[in-house]
Write an enzyme that holds these catalytic residues in place. Structure first.
Site, short mmCIF file in Angstrom:
data_model
loop_
_atom_site.label_atom_id
_atom_site.label_comp_id
_atom_site.label_asym_id
_atom_site.label_seq_id
_atom_site.Cartn_x
_atom_site.Cartn_y
_atom_site.Cartn_z
N ASP A 76 0.59 48.82 44.05
CA ASP A 76 -0.12 49.14 42.86
C ASP A 76 -0.92 50.38 42.82
O ASP A 76 -1.65 50.83 41.85
CB ASP A 76 -1.09 47.89 42.19
CG ASP A 76 -2.13 47.68 43.12
OD1 ASP A 76 -2.79 48.62 43.92
OD2 ASP A 76 -2.76 46.51 43.19
N ARG A 90 -4.14 54.71 40.11
CA ARG A 90 -4.11 53.30 40.29
C ARG A 90 -3.45 52.62 38.91
O ARG A 90 -3.86 53.05 37.93
CB ARG A 90 -5.80 52.67 40.25
CG ARG A 90 -5.87 51.08 40.02
CD ARG A 90 -4.99 50.43 41.20
NE ARG A 90 -5.44 49.19 41.38
CZ ARG A 90 -4.81 48.03 40.90
NH1 ARG A 90 -3.82 48.49 39.92
NH2 ARG A 90 -5.12 46.68 41.00
N ASP A 95 -1.94 43.63 39.54
CA ASP A 95 -2.94 43.73 40.94
C ASP A 95 -1.73 42.92 41.67
O ASP A 95 -0.99 41.92 41.32
CB ASP A 95 -3.94 42.89 40.72
CG ASP A 95 -4.61 42.74 42.10
OD1 ASP A 95 -4.60 43.74 42.92
OD2 ASP A 95 -5.38 41.83 42.50
N THR A 96 -1.49 43.71 43.09
CA THR A 96 -0.61 43.20 44.10
C THR A 96 -1.63 42.94 45.26
O THR A 96 -2.56 43.41 45.40
CB THR A 96 0.45 44.37 44.33
OG1 THR A 96 -0.10 45.43 44.97
CG2 THR A 96 1.22 44.62 43.20
N GLU A 98 -2.79 42.87 48.87
CA GLU A 98 -3.23 43.89 49.72
C GLU A 98 -2.37 43.91 51.03
O GLU A 98 -1.73 42.86 51.75
CB GLU A 98 -4.66 43.55 50.60
CG GLU A 98 -5.73 43.60 49.47
CD GLU A 98 -6.13 44.85 48.44
OE1 GLU A 98 -5.64 45.94 49.18
OE2 GLU A 98 -6.72 44.81 47.63
N ARG A 141 -10.32 56.95 41.04
CA ARG A 141 -8.75 57.14 40.70
C ARG A 141 -8.34 57.33 39.26
O ARG A 141 -8.94 56.54 38.45
CB ARG A 141 -8.04 56.03 41.52
CG ARG A 141 -8.32 55.84 43.04
CD ARG A 141 -7.59 54.29 43.66
NE ARG A 141 -8.42 53.43 43.13
CZ ARG A 141 -7.84 52.02 43.55
NH1 ARG A 141 -7.21 51.97 44.40
NH2 ARG A 141 -8.51 51.02 42.95
#
Length: 294
Positions: A76, A90, A95-96, A98, A141
């Site tokens: 992501d 970002r 959300d992916t 980690e 970001r």
């Protein structure tokens, strides 16, 4: 026979899930870009290989800016060349898992999400619909919706079961309802992160419920919690990197195919390097097995 054939056609058509995303193409719009009417629906590749969720091509929003992808950080996050400098982006609203978090280590389906991002983005020029008012996250970001090859990157990750809808904060909520509809399809088909109940939740990912699965075993091959433990042991008494990989002026340590490398604040690529560990001094970095960047 004609009547029966027509009836069967209607039934078959009714079973195809499509999204009417008609709406304004203005960047400030809170609706989803319109699919190209002349382009047939195309299926996103999925983690399961059997079930597929349809992702249509869309009209890139008016006002979107083009940027060259320099590096895929994970599922992501990416780095792009924008306005003649390298910036970290970002991706909004997803959300992916980690892949190299200093404390969480590698999470199930994190490597797959990252690999899928590489497949979609490497070497590409993408269109960025920037967050309203030039918004950035707490790590500085850039926040943006990402479009690649005429499709929404967010949708492709969600459709493949490699991302969840998350971090929904006004005013940047464009497309959230549509994203949730795609997420719901992936969840229903038990694709990727949805293959085991309880793994992907509103408060994040829970690797403990994945033990025994192939996805969990893959994290162990990639270092898994061991990498997290190693990071903590090498950074005892050292500053910790932020989630964005920033060391706030300290020496950055990064692990890659070239080995363990540390970057001084004066180094050319210091600002664009995402740290996995931080060090107070060269001596600390070298003691942990890191070498200076060339």
């Amino acid at each position: 026979m004609t009547f029966i054939g027509s009836l069967m056609a209607i039934v078959l058509l009714s079973g195809c899930v499509q999204f009417d995303e008609s709406g304004q193409s203005d960047v400030s719009s809170a609706t989803t870009p319109s699919p190209e009417s002349s382009t047939p629906a195309e299926s996103a590749s999925t983690a399961s290989g059997n079930s597929q969720v349809v992702v249509n091509k869309v009209d890139v929003p008016r006002g979107a800016v083009n940027a060259k992808v320099i590096k895929v950080v994970d599922g992501d996050t990416l780095q792009v060349l924008y306005q003649k400098k390298i910036s970290t982006v970002r991706v909004l609203l997803i959300d992916t898992p980690e892949t190299h978090h200093p404390k969480l280590g590698v999470q199930p389906y994190g490597p797959e999400a990252s690999a899928h991002a590489h497949q979609l983005l490497d070497g590409k020029t993408v269109a960025l619909e920037l967050a309203k008012n030039g918004g950035r996250d707490k790590y500085g970001r850039m926040l943006a919706y990402v479009f690649v090859d005429g499709k929404s990157f967010e949708e492709l990750q969600l459709a493949s079961g490699l991302a969840r809808v998350a971090y929904v904060y006004p005013p940047n909520t464009n497309y959230v309802d549509h994203y949730r509809a795609i997420e719901a399809q992936a969840r229903e088909k038990k694709i990727g992160i949805w293959s085991v109940s309880g793994y992907a939740e509103a408060n994040g990912f829970h690797p403990e419920v994945m033990k025994g699965t192939e996805a969990y075993k893959e994290t162990q091959k990639s270092g898994g919690q061991a990498s997290s433990d190693a990071a903590e042991s090498t950074t005892a008494g050292q500053p910790s990197p932020t989630q964005a990989g920033d060391c706030n002026g300290a020496i950055k340590g990064n692990v890659s195919s070239r080995g363990k490398i540390y970057h001084m604040p004066s180094d050319r690529y210091y600002k664009v390097t995402k740290a996995e560990v931080c060090f107070k001094s060269r001596k600390d970095a070298e003691k942990a097995g890191f070498r200076a960047a060339k």
